[in-house]
Enzyme design. Structure first.
Site, PDB file in Angstrom:
ATOM      1  N   SER A 148      -4.940  -0.379   1.547  1.00 58.30           N
ATOM      2  CA  SER A 148      -4.009   0.414   2.358  1.00 58.30           C
ATOM      3  C   SER A 148      -4.605   1.753   2.789  1.00 58.30           C
ATOM      4  O   SER A 148      -4.201   2.315   3.808  1.00 58.30           O
ATOM      5  CB  SER A 148      -2.710   0.647   1.588  1.00 58.30           C
ATOM      6  OG  SER A 148      -2.963   1.310   0.357  1.00 58.30           O
ATOM      7  N   ASP A 392       4.092  10.192  -3.839  1.00 61.16           N
ATOM      8  CA  ASP A 392       2.905   9.377  -3.579  1.00 61.16           C
ATOM      9  C   ASP A 392       1.725  10.317  -3.349  1.00 61.16           C
ATOM     10  O   ASP A 392       1.614  10.949  -2.290  1.00 61.16           O
ATOM     11  CB  ASP A 392       3.136   8.495  -2.341  1.00 61.16           C
ATOM     12  CG  ASP A 392       1.960   7.568  -2.038  1.00 61.16           C
ATOM     13  OD1 ASP A 392       0.860   7.816  -2.565  1.00 61.16           O
ATOM     14  OD2 ASP A 392       2.146   6.618  -1.249  1.00 61.16           O
ATOM     15  N   HIS A 395      -1.686   8.098  -0.859  1.00 64.51           N
ATOM     16  CA  HIS A 395      -1.790   7.922   0.583  1.00 64.51           C
ATOM     17  C   HIS A 395      -1.658   9.261   1.316  1.00 64.51           C
ATOM     18  O   HIS A 395      -1.232  10.258   0.725  1.00 64.51           O
ATOM     19  CB  HIS A 395      -0.743   6.918   1.053  1.00 64.51           C
ATOM     20  CG  HIS A 395      -0.915   5.561   0.433  1.00 64.51           C
ATOM     21  ND1 HIS A 395      -0.265   5.174  -0.715  1.00 64.51           N
ATOM     22  CD2 HIS A 395      -1.703   4.512   0.797  1.00 64.51           C
ATOM     23  CE1 HIS A 395      -0.629   3.934  -1.034  1.00 64.51           C
ATOM     24  NE2 HIS A 395      -1.500   3.514  -0.144  1.00 64.51           N
TER      25      HIS A 395
END
Length: 416
Positions: A148, A392, A395
């Site tokens: 990702s 998070d 990311h």
């Protein structure tokens, strides 16, 4: 070791003149008198006339059109505020950003993370020119392969390029692990292929892949690699999914076997296994005279604020400024993995350009999505009461840091 017959004969025939002997004696005397270290003279590398071999290599490397200042390391530098030239695009102007990365739409109150530009020491990065890059991509395929984080870099690249393409001449489609952005008038594609380990694994489902008990199949790169054939510019990454905190499970055999032969390996050893498979695939399938291969180094995460002198128990939540210590290196970034990459890539017969984004990204504790992303599951009252618990810190927001990764990719693709 005894000299050969011919060299002995030469020594017997050669006689030094008195003048030459006097000069040598004087030279030695001066050296001793002034403690001159003449060894440094002999350690200097032999210079070609003038850098002819370097220029030949430069001319042979596909896509290269120029060079950055000789000797400048574009991965060593500092972050500077540049509101006049950043961001490259607005979040609302790029419809291809997933809601997990649209931090402004998800309520992030500040924008300072968007205005920082990477400034290498001693030189500047070439200006990113979307039209120029699309022309160079005409009739070609560019592909990002990995997890990702590589998908975030892929989406960033699409956002950087799509603004100069008419609405009716571009589209994106996904089919399983493969996502394709097509620029019609250039007959070019920028693609992303989900393969978090590069090798076949039990985490290969592009949608449902949050697996705690991860298993990787040895020698299985062709399972994914058949979709990569024919690519002109390849950008690999793999790191985050190997960091399980325990040994990796390696499958010898097939996932279809009733009785599975699984062994456990240290992270570095299993990672080396994957890197060697990748290099073998590259050597077999990528033509060094026509294609380019890149590898993006590990993307750091900021889950321990104590690493940068912050409050214990904190993380990237509520961080709005970068780390200023130029020597900072987070505890989650394994230098041993960098060493594995160095060892394996040095033996590749096909050039692999290493995009060393780790150190410059280590400084950017402010650039993560944190709590400003679409959540996979509804948040519990306990989580809502403690935002640190669901931030998070892996990311990155777009626009943001990963646009810089692509600036560096652009510079290494077209300039040396």
């Amino acid at each position: 070791m005894k000299p050969s017959i011919s060299s002995s004969f030469s020594l017997r025939k050669t006689r030094l003149s008195p003048c030459l002997l006097t000069s040598i004696a004087f030279f030695v005397f001066v050296a001793i008198l002034y403690s001159e270290d003449f060894s440094c003279l002999f350690r200097r590398p032999l210079q070609l006339e003038p850098d002819s071999e370097i220029e030949k290599d430069r001319a042979r490397l596909p896509f290269v059109v120029g060079e950055i200042k000789r000797g400048c390391d574009v991965f060593s530098g500092r972050w500077v505020r540049d509101e006049s030239n950043r961001p490259f695009y607005n979040e609302s102007e790029c419809p291809y950003i997933q809601p997990q990365l649209t931090c402004q739409e998800q309520g992030r109150p500040d924008k300072e993370y968007q205005y920082l530009r990477w400034q290498p020491h001693g030189c500047s990065l070439p200006s990113f020119n979307a039209t120029f890059m699309l022309e160079k991509l005409r009739g070609k395929r560019m592909m990002f392969v990995g997890d990702s984080l590589n998908r975030g870099q892929y989406v960033s690249m699409v956002c950087l390029l799509q603004s100069v393409i008419p609405e009716n001449a571009k589209f994106m489609q996904s089919n399983g692990s493969l996502t394709i952005f097509r620029a019609e008038e250039y007959n070019a594609t920028i693609e992303f292929y989900w393969a978090p380990f590069l090798l076949e694994s039990n985490s290969d489902n592009a949608i449902v892949h949050r697996v705690s008990d991860r298993i990787v199949r040895k020698g299985s790169i062709n399972k994914h690699g058949r979709y990569w054939e024919g690519v002109d510019i390849m950008v690999f990454n793999t790191y985050l999914w190997w960091m399980t905190g325990k040994k990796m499970k390696i499958l010898r055999g097939s996932f279809e076997d009733d009785k599975k032969d699984i062994v456990e390996m240290e992270t570095e050893d299993s990672y080396r296994l994957a890197m060697r498979s990748m290099v073998r695939w590259v050597q077999k399938n990528m033509d060094p005279e026509k294609t380019r291969v890149f590898f993006t180094s590990m993307s750091p995460y900021h889950e321990k604020s104590k690493d940068w002198g912050g409050e214990p128990g904190g993380n990237c939540y509520n961080q709005t400024t970068p780390i200023e210590d130029p020597t900072y290196w987070g505890t989650e970034s394994r230098k041993s993995i960098m060493q594995v990459i160095r060892e394996v890539f040095s033996k590749s017969k096909v050039p692999i350009t290493f995009l060393n984004i780790t150190q410059l990204s280590e400084y950017r504790k402010d650039a993560h999505t944190s709590i400003y992303k679409k959540q996979w599951n509804p948040l519990t009252p306990e989580q809502l009461a403690n935002p640190v618990s669901y931030a998070d810190c892996v990311h990155w927001c777009l626009p943001g840091l990963q646009d810089t990764w692509n600036e560096l990719l652009y510079s290494k693709l077209f300039y040396l």
